[in-house]
Structures are given as structure tokens and as C-alpha cells.
Design a protein around this motif. Structure first.
Motif, PDB file in Angstrom:
ATOM      1  N   TYR A 154       0.852  -1.182   0.000  1.00  0.00           N
ATOM      2  CA  TYR A 154       0.000   0.000   0.000  1.00  0.00           C
ATOM      3  C   TYR A 154       0.891   1.235   0.000  1.00  0.00           C
ATOM      4  N   THR A 191      -8.667   1.706  -1.852  1.00  0.00           N
ATOM      5  CA  THR A 191      -9.158   0.383  -1.513  1.00  0.00           C
ATOM      6  C   THR A 191      -9.339   0.336  -0.003  1.00  0.00           C
ATOM      7  N   TYR A 192      -9.819  -0.765   0.518  1.00  0.00           N
ATOM      8  CA  TYR A 192     -10.063  -0.899   1.945  1.00  0.00           C
ATOM      9  C   TYR A 192      -9.363  -2.141   2.485  1.00  0.00           C
ATOM     10  N   GLN A 243      -9.649   2.983   4.752  1.00  0.00           N
ATOM     11  CA  GLN A 243      -9.372   3.396   3.386  1.00  0.00           C
ATOM     12  C   GLN A 243      -7.891   3.704   3.197  1.00  0.00           C
ATOM     13  N   LYS A 258      -3.636   1.704  -3.059  1.00  0.00           N
ATOM     14  CA  LYS A 258      -2.919   0.535  -3.583  1.00  0.00           C
ATOM     15  C   LYS A 258      -2.653   0.763  -5.069  1.00  0.00           C
ATOM     16  N   GLN A 285      -2.556   0.227  -8.917  1.00  0.00           N
ATOM     17  CA  GLN A 285      -3.374  -0.476  -9.910  1.00  0.00           C
ATOM     18  C   GLN A 285      -2.810  -0.171 -11.291  1.00  0.00           C
TER      19      GLN A 285
END
Length: 107
Positions: free
Chosen positions: A59, A75-76, A86, A89, A91
Motif C-alpha cells: 500500500y 481500496t479498503y 481506506q 494501492k 493499480q
């Protein structure tokens, strides 16, 4: 030749180590999880899923900590006090499906 090899070894030994820290978010508050990411730029969180499987991922604070073909997306993850803390990350940019602008989220 030996002098060059010795000099190279000394330079490598003196360079800072950029090891990434690993944490268990289930033992930290959401604020502590977010602070760890913010302070270090990137961390790895490892925890067990509700089904007992080990999960882990990297993260980041923002897209600057991602590869050139990635961006930071929300993301969570679960934490001690919040099942949906929260965080950001990395992507793949391919996931944007033709958007003109890459979002630049920051933690």
C-alpha cells in the motif's frame, strides 16, 4: 582490478537500504495504518482473511510510489478499529478503460 572491486563493495555497503516495512493492520488502529503508509511512503500489510487465508499486499502514499504503468487507487483493508480502513494501492493504468486523465490520489 582488486581496487575497483573493493571500492565498489565499499560504495554498496555505504548506500542506504530501502527495505519495506511489514505490518499486521489488525493490531493497529486505522489512523496508525494510514500514518505508517504516509510516513514511509509504501508498506506491506499482512493479515488473515475471514476464511483464515493469509493476505498481503503493498500500500502506498500516492502514485509516485507505484511503477510507471500504475497509479494509486483507493481500496479498503481491515484494521483493529475499522473493518474498512481506506488506503491506496497501486493499480494498472489499463484498468482506467480509456479515461483521459490518471487520478492522482494522495494519503
Amino acid at each position: 582490478m582488486k581496487k575497483i572491486a573493493l571500492a565498489l563493495m565499499l560504495v554498496l555497503a555505504a548506500s542506504p537500504v530501502s527495505a519495506i516495512s511489514r505490518y499486521n493492520p489488525l493490531s493497529m488502529s486505522c489512523a496508525s495504518v494510514r500514518a505508517a503508509i504516509h510516513n514511509q511512503g509504501a508498506v506491506i500489510f499482512r493479515y488473515k482473511s475471514p476464511r483464515g487465508l493469509p493476505l498481503y499486499d503493498r500500500y502506498v502514499r500516492n502514485s509516485n510510489y507505484c511503477d510507471a504503468t500504475d497509479y494509486a487507487e483507493w481500496t479498503y483493508i481491515p484494521s483493529k478499529d475499522n473493518p474498512r480502513c481506506q488506503v491506496l494501492k497501486c493499480q494498472s493504468i489499463d484498468n482506467l478503460d480509456g479515461m483521459l486523465f490518471v487520478p492522482h490520489h494522495q494519503l
